[in-house]
Design an enzyme around this catalytic site. Structure first.
Site, PDB file in Angstrom:
ATOM      1  N   GLU A 305      -1.194  -8.548  -1.381  1.00  0.00           N
ATOM      2  CA  GLU A 305       0.028  -7.983  -0.806  1.00  0.00           C
ATOM      3  C   GLU A 305       1.215  -8.111  -1.754  1.00  0.00           C
ATOM      4  OE1 GLU A 305       0.151  -6.185   1.708  1.00  0.00           O
ATOM      5  OE2 GLU A 305      -1.610  -6.656   2.928  1.00  0.00           O
ATOM      6  N   ARG A 309       2.990  -4.691  -3.298  1.00  0.00           N
ATOM      7  CA  ARG A 309       4.343  -4.457  -2.797  1.00  0.00           C
ATOM      8  C   ARG A 309       5.415  -4.894  -3.804  1.00  0.00           C
ATOM      9  NH1 ARG A 309       4.257  -5.280   3.761  1.00  0.00           N
ATOM     10  NH2 ARG A 309       2.002  -5.255   4.056  1.00  0.00           N
ATOM     11  N   ASP A 438     -11.291  -0.493   2.033  1.00  0.00           N
ATOM     12  CA  ASP A 438     -10.750   0.850   1.817  1.00  0.00           C
ATOM     13  C   ASP A 438     -10.261   1.114   0.399  1.00  0.00           C
ATOM     14  OD1 ASP A 438      -8.790  -1.038   2.260  1.00  0.00           O
ATOM     15  OD2 ASP A 438      -7.534   0.229   3.538  1.00  0.00           O
ATOM     16  N   THR A 663      -1.641   1.680  -4.066  1.00  0.00           N
ATOM     17  CA  THR A 663      -1.986   1.779  -2.654  1.00  0.00           C
ATOM     18  C   THR A 663      -0.808   1.480  -1.736  1.00  0.00           C
ATOM     19  OG1 THR A 663      -3.749   1.212  -1.085  1.00  0.00           O
ATOM     20  CG2 THR A 663      -2.737  -0.606  -2.333  1.00  0.00           C
TER      21      THR A 663
END
Length: 674
Positions: A305, A309, A438, A663
């Protein structure tokens, strides 16, 4: 006495003589001809006075004519000689200075690939389909400028050469002088610009393409894009008023929640503000980054994460703005995340303490999820390219090479977990394109694109995986026969599909755009229809987190069934993301219309009047969607960004032949061979 003289005279023969009378000056020895300049001037003057008036006039006229002619001739020859001399000097200076400038910022490097490297036997990518309207840069009318990341645009070859000279001279100016950075619609002067001089020079060496872009007439932002800007400002108002500098906004309680304590929402939204042309909001966020963002703190962060981000957001903003502040912060967090790779297998731990420099797996297991360890590559590879430090790329490339040769795959499909000690897949037999797996498939394709389509192992794994999806996970629902992607658990098919899987249509379309099989685009078209129906068949027009599809026709039943535990909506971006790709590559307006419906329903059911948007618990209850009091950072970082891009008809607004999105929707440059 007299008689002697007379006798002498009488006895001598007669002599002739000339008598000369001397004036006082001559007698003193200072007169007469002595070849002095003064004597010559008096002599010339006497001759001039002896000429008639007509003769003197003719001579004066000839002298005047010759003088005027000489001045004119000298001026013309002087300009010609000056031009030739300057051109020669400019050529020499350009040849000498440009190579020097290209080394002025060695941290910014070309792609670590050679131009002659093998591309494989795959077809070349096709051009993006031109939309029906002119492709022009869009931005707020009061903020309209030329392309992002370009400090100047030139209209003629002469201007190009002059700009090169100016850049060479500017390189000699003191580093304390501020550099102007072009904004999508304005010009700002940051504390320090890091747009590498070599990049500017290379741009200016291509006047033909610059001329083409300069000839485009600016077009005002359309109404749908303005609606996205308004939605962003409303969300930003809530964050600024109630959660400034914190991770996430709680809009109903007018407070905030912390995950890492690193301002996630603010960092995630940086490049969105740049793309939307929100200069004021960007500047206030930048000030917080400069003055308040500190990574030296005793806190555990999730490797995945924080990479997608924070690291991704900082790198993207650096590339769009050219501001070195963001690159320095990216290097800082990148170095602090590296302890995660200190494992026996080189498969990284899930969590890192960025203050102490330690890392560990979750408390309940020594496993990491496959998606998390294989979806950090775009960011770390780019960090190596910018800094010249190969440790970042080496760490993430080792992970991909290891996964490439692992057993336990099913026709290219991978399990969801991998052990950090043994380096082996765990929980074998379960295959999904949803949570925990994914973005593994997404990053196979995007790494291949990022690296200039040279790393064929990545492409092979991607192509094999898509064939595995077709073979094992595709089914059709009833009654509308929607094609969907289910899950496989120990040989048993489940008609369950996460909203997360809606990234796949966009990824398939991106692959087809880059020359992969044409049937990938056909599959993308059928799957994006399914993702839209996950919204359209629900009472609020918003998709739940998970749906189950009916495989058998039942009277009174739709294709989509929703279980009570799955009916929440987190403001996710995946469907809007794929709509953006589909519209960009096909020009079909229906994709814009579908996105517009989704935006209106977000405004109808998730908008909080005092500022911000909230996720909801029940998409099936329009009268009471049960707000959850949380605005995820990706709503600003991804959902609204993809909305704005979807509604744009400008293919150069993040051109997909120049950028690849991570992503978390942060665009990073595609590497160009040196």
């Amino acid at each position: 006495m007299y008689s002697g003289a007379a006798a002498a005279a009488a006895g001598s023969p007669r002599r002739d003589f000339i008598s000369v009378t001397l004036g006082p000056e001559e007698a003193a020895g200072i007169g007469g001809y002595n070849n002095s300049k003064a004597w010559r001037r008096r002599s010339c003057w006497r001759k001039w006075k002896q000429l008639s008036r007509l003769q003197r006039s003719v001579i004066l006229f000839l002298f005047a004519f010759l003088a005027v002619s000489g001045v004119i001739s000298f001026t013309g020859m002087g300009e010609t000689w000056k031009s030739i001399t300057n051109k020669s000097l400019d050529d020499q200076r350009t040849e000498q200075e440009i190579p020097r400038l290209k080394l002025a910022n060695p941290a910014v490097l070309p792609a670590p690939q050679k131009a002659g490297a093998n591309h494989g036997d795959y077809p070349e990518f096709s051009l993006q389909k031109p939309p029906k309207q002119p492709h022009v840069r869009r931005g707020p009318s009061n903020l309209q400028i030329k392309a992002p990341r370009r400090d100047m645009r030139l209209k003629t070859q002469h201007d190009t050469m002059r700009a090169v000279e100016e850049l060479v001279e500017a390189d000699k100016v003191e580093k304390t002088e501020k550099s102007i950075i072009s904004w999508r619609g304005a010009v700002i002067e940051p504390d320090q610009s890091t747009e590498p001089p070599s990049s500017k020079i290379m741009e200016l060496e291509k006047p033909s393409s610059v001329e083409t872009e300069d000839q485009k007439e600016p077009v005002p932002i359309n109404e749908r894009q303005l609606a996205v800007i308004e939605a962003f400002r409303h969300a930003w108002k809530g964050y600024k008023d109630f959660a400034w500098g914190h991770d996430e906004l709680k809009p109903l309680s007018k407070s905030y929640s912390e995950w890492f304590g690193l301002g996630l929402t603010l960092i995630d939204a940086l490049d969105t503000m740049w793309i939307l042309g929100l200069k004021e909001e960007f500047e206030e966020a930048r000030k917080w980054i400069a003055n308040d963002l500190v990574f030296d703190k005793n806190v555990d962060v999730n490797l995945f994460e924080s990479t997608i981000r924070i690291l991704g957001g900082l790198l993207s903003t650096y590339h769009l703005s050219g501001d070195s502040l963001f690159l320095e912060k990216a290097k800082d967090i990148g170095n602090r995340l590296m302890p995660a790779f200190r494992t026996p297998s080189k498969i990284p731990y899930s969590d890192v303490n960025i203050g102490r420099g330690t890392a560990h797996p979750p408390r309940w297991t020594s496993d990491s999820t496959v998606a998390e360890v294989t979806s950090i590559q775009l960011e770390f590879r780019e960090l190596s390219r910018l800094t010249g430090d190969e440790k970042f790329r080496k760490a993430v490339d080792e992970v991909m090479k290891h996964v490439h040769i692992l057993s336990g795959k099913n026709d290219g499909l991978v399990p969801m977990f991998i052990n950090t000690n043994s380096g082996q897949f765990t929980h074998l037999g379960v295959y999904t394109l949803g949570a925990r797996a994914d973005s593994y498939y997404e990053y196979l394709l995007k790494q291949w694109i990022q690296g200039g389509k040279k790393e064929n192992e990545l492409l092979e794994d991607y192509m094999r995986a898509i064939e595995g999806v077709k073979k094992h996970l595709l089914q059709r629902s009833e009654p509308k026969k929607l094609t969907f992607v289910g899950e496989l658990a120990h040989g048993h098919f489940s008609a369950k599909m996460d909203h997360l899987v809606c990234f796949l249509p966009g990824t398939l379309a991106l692959g087809a755009h880059n020359g992969l099989a044409a049937d990938h685009m056909k599959l993308a078209e059928t799957l994006i229809e399914t993702c839209y129906q996950m919204y359209a068949q629900v009472e609020t027009g918003l998709s739940p987190e998970i749906v189950h599809f009916n495989l058998h026709a039942q009277k009174g039943h739709k294709d989509v069934e929703i279980k009570p535990a799955d009916r929440h909506n987190l403001l996710r971006p995946e469907t809007v993301e794929s709509l953006f790709y589909m519209y960009r590559f096909t020009g079909d307006k229906k994709y814009q219309d579908w996105g517009w419906e989704i935006l209106q329903n977000f405004n109808r059911y998730t908008r909080v009047p005092t500022g911000g948007y909230t996720s909801i618990n029940n998409v099936q209850n329009p009268s009471n969607p049960e707000p959850r009091d949380k605005m995820e950072s990706f709503f600003l970082g991804e959902t609204l960004k993809y909305m704005f891009l979807l509604f744009s008809d400008d293919i150069d607004l993040i051109n997909l032949d120049k950028y690849v999105f991570n992503t978390e929707a942060h665009p990073l440059p595609i590497w160009v061979p040196a």
